[in-house]
Scaffold this active site. Structure first.
Site, PDB file in Angstrom:
ATOM      1  N   HIS A 676       0.817  -1.219   0.000  1.00  0.00           N
ATOM      2  CA  HIS A 676       0.000   0.000   0.000  1.00  0.00           C
ATOM      3  C   HIS A 676       0.853   1.272   0.000  1.00  0.00           C
ATOM      4  O   HIS A 676       0.324   2.366  -0.213  1.00  0.00           O
ATOM      5  CB  HIS A 676      -0.964  -0.004   1.193  1.00  0.00           C
ATOM      6  N   ASP A 726      -0.789  -7.514   1.429  1.00  0.00           N
ATOM      7  CA  ASP A 726      -0.155  -6.185   1.497  1.00  0.00           C
ATOM      8  C   ASP A 726       1.357  -6.348   1.689  1.00  0.00           C
ATOM      9  O   ASP A 726       1.897  -6.138   2.777  1.00  0.00           O
ATOM     10  CB  ASP A 726      -0.769  -5.380   2.650  1.00  0.00           C
ATOM     11  N   SER A 825       4.228   2.487   8.249  1.00  0.00           N
ATOM     12  CA  SER A 825       3.659   1.593   7.251  1.00  0.00           C
ATOM     13  C   SER A 825       4.798   0.937   6.484  1.00  0.00           C
ATOM     14  O   SER A 825       5.739   1.605   6.053  1.00  0.00           O
ATOM     15  CB  SER A 825       2.767   2.387   6.290  1.00  0.00           C
TER      16      SER A 825
END
Length: 875
Positions: A676, A726, A825
């Protein structure tokens, strides 16, 4: 250089910037038992004012493939001497004591032939003469100066320790002259006696020969009742009579019980006419334990000149007077000027003599001195709170030690300041002093008695300073306080302007610079702060190596006032005070601009490549893992503590790319992150760069490197509108396996096994990154301990969004909300496997808010994608 050879070089100490690697790799496998020697023989008697001998027992069987728990003494070229019969060697204990075979904390040495795996790890030329040697005598094959040996601990592990060359020394006490008396033996730092069972003239002759009091001795006995409390070391000594040292005789270690007739071994040596020891007294002191040394010779009293007068001379004087405790030499008529003649000059005792008469010295009455140079001594009794400096070239320098409950121990350097140093040196009789670098002196092996000491500078004795309770600390011996004191004079004046200290660094050689002005510690603003300024700070603190400046509160924000701004040093000044051009307290800064330094900085890059064959054996090593208290429960990470942490950055026209995501280094050329991360800006390689070796995002460092992106591989099942699959891989620019340069700050993490269940194999898990700290995004790399949770927690909370390709981690307690927001992230969730290798089990993926109750973070489960990762990267 392959990665395997690079790590081996780090293990052998070949790369100077790596500190603490051996403790990282081996602490869980091998621990020195210096703090808790193995159990062994019982000592029924012991002196109340001296350290009880450490208990020892024969080492257990060696492990099949032993590995050294820490670096051996540094290798130095030195030609070893051949010969099967041990004789005095320049690379062993000094002549007269070459047969010592125990460490300085009492552990028996292993035979050199029993530890070939250790010798094979070192350059063959340096060790050739020790291979196959059946003896276990202490030696210094590396030419380091102080002999050492290998020993086995209670768990079957092998370690090495320095030896006490005085072990096995003998003396006679309680006789009418120096040729007779009770035999006392020095072992494990304490003088003790020998049980008289089977004691005969052959044994006595060895004692006399060892003391150079003739070749023939007559065995005697002395009642223990007249000796006080003193340990018994041996019984049933069985000498042939031709041994050069009592250590070479067969004997039994004393196991307790009652010595026959309750008698100790004694001797009378055969000299019929020996030298008469001069009469000595101490004058001018405040007690019988100190004073000016005066000798009675040729019918009159006289003094001793202090030329070459040192603590070894003082030890002999104290011994001759029958005074125990700490022997210290004093100079320049410290106890006042004497009268009468100057009797002796140029006294050069070794410290082992029984009388000053046995020391090298000038002829009686021959000197070039006046009474302003009268020598003195103090023989300070050992009482709780007595301090000394040990391990240096004299009593003026060394490791600070405090005597407590019959044992010497060290002081931890947490919060240590120059004011503390002043108090210590003043108590020891010196006018000035400075904190010395710990690596100048050998590490202690005893207890750590004191921590968090804080002196105001007005105390007359060290124990008047505030401190923790005795024995309460969170330190290792690498943090022992070391001090160098000076007698005075302008050349030694340490009051160079303002006292300076370094705070919140990973060791005492680095940290935020704080100065003591107007009774208060404060910081320095980093306006114009350069390496030249850092060099002056480090010089003032006693460090001589390269210095590096750090800005923007690199070591955290200080408290209190900002004392100084716009420091302008040329690099040659003696102290910070010489560089201050602006009024104290005048500035335009905040604590976010606090200046820092790193002293003795060796930041050479160490290049190396990874390859498929070596990667699996050396991945996941934290080479700069240091004090545990700085890791468990911490927020700021150690610099270099997470060497696989990298950042994915968005390129800009200004060259200061914004941090976009975290990532994990898997090899020299491959990085693991979240899919992502590319959702907003696409997967064009020209838009991104990867930064390795970063710690403070705004401060460039020597290990830091920004590398372009050659390829982005997003898992084919990933969909931007979902959170499953992901995961993504990034190929760095560069030739095959030569993209990122490995160093102590840049190393790969380990991959898990396919379908490995981390809850079954992992513990001690962390997330890292420059993420949300609750106030803002951090400039320095953050870390947070985080527990893995059973998947049912996330299945219940997130329903169908949580799949079998995800991990659930976080703290569900109200007061401990730690989740993926404190990482980045795409950043790693790392767990430690048994054996201290770190494995990337998760990639930070998604969650509901930051630290929301009952909403743990969700991570991509890396073990589910190992086949895909290997097929793409060819690892």
């Amino acid at each position: 250089m392959t990665l395997a050879r690079f790590v081996l070089a780090l293990m052998l100490g070949a790369l100077p910037e790596v500190v603490g690697f051996d403790s990282v790799l081996n602490d869980s496998l091998h621990h020195s038992h210096r703090h808790s020697p193995p159990a062994g023989p019982h000592y029924p008697y012991y002196l109340p004012t001296q350290q009880r001998p450490p208990r020892t027992r024969p080492p257990p069987p060696l492990p099949r493939f032993p590995r050294p728990p820490r670096a051996l003494p540094a290798q130095r070229p030195h030609a070893l001497q051949a010969g099967h019969t041990p004789r005095p060697h320049p690379w062993g204990c000094p002549a007269g004591e070459p047969w010592v075979s125990v460490t300085d904390f009492g552990a028996p040495c292993l035979r050199w032939a029993e530890v070939p795996p250790f010798l094979e790890r070192s350059p063959p030329a340096s060790w050739a003469q020790l291979r196959g040697q059946r003896h276990n005598f202490c030696r210094s094959p590396d030419g380091a100066g102080r002999p050492w040996c290998f020993y086995g601990d209670a768990r079957g592990k092998v370690d090495w320790g320095y030896c006490d060359c005085r072990h096995g020394s003998v003396r006679l006490r309680g006789g009418k002259n120096e040729f007779e008396g009770t035999v006392e033996v020095y072992a494990s730092g304490v003088w003790g006696t020998v049980c008289s069972s089977h004691w005969d003239d052959s044994d006595a002759s060895v004692i006399c020969h060892q003391l150079q009091l003739g070749g023939k001795g007559i065995a005697k006995q002395t009642p223990f009742s007249g000796l006080g409390l003193i340990p018994i070391y041996w019984s049933n000594v069985r000498c042939r009579g031709d041994e050069e040292n009592i250590l070479l005789c067969e004997k039994d270690i004393w196991q307790g019980g009652v010595c026959p007739q309750k008698m100790a071994a004694a001797v009378t040596c055969s000299f019929s006419h020996g030298p008469t020891f001069p009469i000595i007294r101490l004058a001018g002191g405040s007690s019988v334990h100190e004073g000016r040394v005066e000798l009675y010779h040729a019918g009159q009293w006289g003094t001793v000149c202090d030329d070459q007068w040192d603590d070894a001379d003082a030890e002999v004087i104290c011994r001759q007077l029958g005074l125990s405790g700490i022997a210290k030499a004093w100079h320049q008529a410290y106890f006042g000027e004497g009268s009468g003649p100057v009797m002796l000059d140029e006294v050069r005792c070794t410290g082992n003599e029984l009388s000053i008469e046995q020391c090298p010295k000038s002829s009686w009455g021959e000197h070039n001195c006046g009474h302003k140079e009268d020598a003195g001594v103090s023989c300070t009794p050992l009482t709780d709170g007595v301090i000394r400096l040990a391990g240096g070239k004299g009593s003026h320098e060394g490791r600070l030690e405090v005597y407590y409950r019959g044992q010497w121990g060290t002081v931890c350097d947490d919060g240590w300041t120059e004011l503390n140093t002043y108090v210590v040196c003043r108590q020891l009789g010196f006018k000035y002093g400075k904190q010395a670098s710990a690596n100048h002196f050998e590490e202690s092996t005893g207890p750590i008695w004191l921590d968090d000491v804080s002196c105001s500078g007005k105390e007359t004795r060290f124990l008047q300073c505030s401190r923790r309770q005795w024995g309460r600390h969170d330190c290792s011996h690498r943090e022992d306080v070391s001090i160098a004191c000076y007698p005075g004079g302008e050349g030694h004046r340490l009051s160079l302007g303002f006292p300076v200290r370094l705070m919140d660094g990973e060791n005492k050689k680095e940290g935020r610079v704080e100065v003591f002005i107007n009774g208060q510690w404060g910081t320095i603003c980093d306006d114009g702060w350069t390496d030249k300024d850092a060099a002056v700070i480090c010089r003032q603190l006693g460090y001589k190596g390269p210095a590096r400046a750090r800005t923007m509160a690199y070591f955290g924000e200080g408290k209190g006032p900002i004392h100084v701004d716009n420091v302008k040093c040329t690099g040659n000044e003696r102290s910070l005070a010489d560089c201050i051009k602006q009024d104290i307290g005048r500035h335009n800064c905040r604590h976010s601009e606090d200046a820092g330094v790193i002293c003795d900085y060796f930041g050479k890059k160490a290049s190396g490549n990874s390859n498929k064959e070596s990667l699996s054996s050396v991945c996941g090593l934290r080479l700069l893992h240091r004090r545990q208290k700085r890791i468990i429960g911490g927020k700021n990470s150690l610099r270099g503590g997470w060497p696989w942490q990298v950042s994915l950055r968005l390129k800009s026209s200004h060259g200061d790319g914004r941090l976009l995501c975290g990532a994990t280094l898997l090899s020299s050329c491959w990085v693991l992150t979240a899919a992502h991360c590319f959702k907003r800006y696409g997967n064009s390689t020209r838009s991104y760069a990867v930064r390795v070796g970063d710690y403070h995002t705004l401060v460039p460092e020597e290990f830091e490197e920004e590398i372009g992106v050659q390829q982005i591989v997003i898992h084919r099942e990933y969909r931007p509108d979902r959170s499953d699959y992901d995961i993504a891989l990034v190929r760095l620019q560069g030739p095959e396996e030569q993209c990122a340069r490995f160093s102590s700050h840049v190393l790969p993490a380990c991959l898990p096994l396919w379908r490995e269940r981390p809850q079954k194999t992992a513990s001690n898990c962390y997330i890292t990154g420059w993420g949300d700290t609750g106030r803002a995004y951090s400039r320095t790399l953050q870390q947070a301990a985080i527990p893995l949770l059973p998947k049912r927690f996330c299945e219940e909370r997130y329903k169908g969004r949580f799949t079998g390709r995800m991990l659930c981690a976080g703290n569900l307690h109200e007061h401990k909300r730690v989740d993926s927001c404190q990482g980045d992230s795409g950043g790693p969730l790392m767990c430690e496997r048994p054996g201290e290798s770190w494995v990337v089990y998760g990639v930070t993926s998604w969650g509901y808010g930051c630290g929301v109750k009952d909403s743990p973070g969700v991570y991509t489960k890396v073990s589910a994608f190992v086949p895909w990762i290997k097929s793409v990267t060819k690892l």
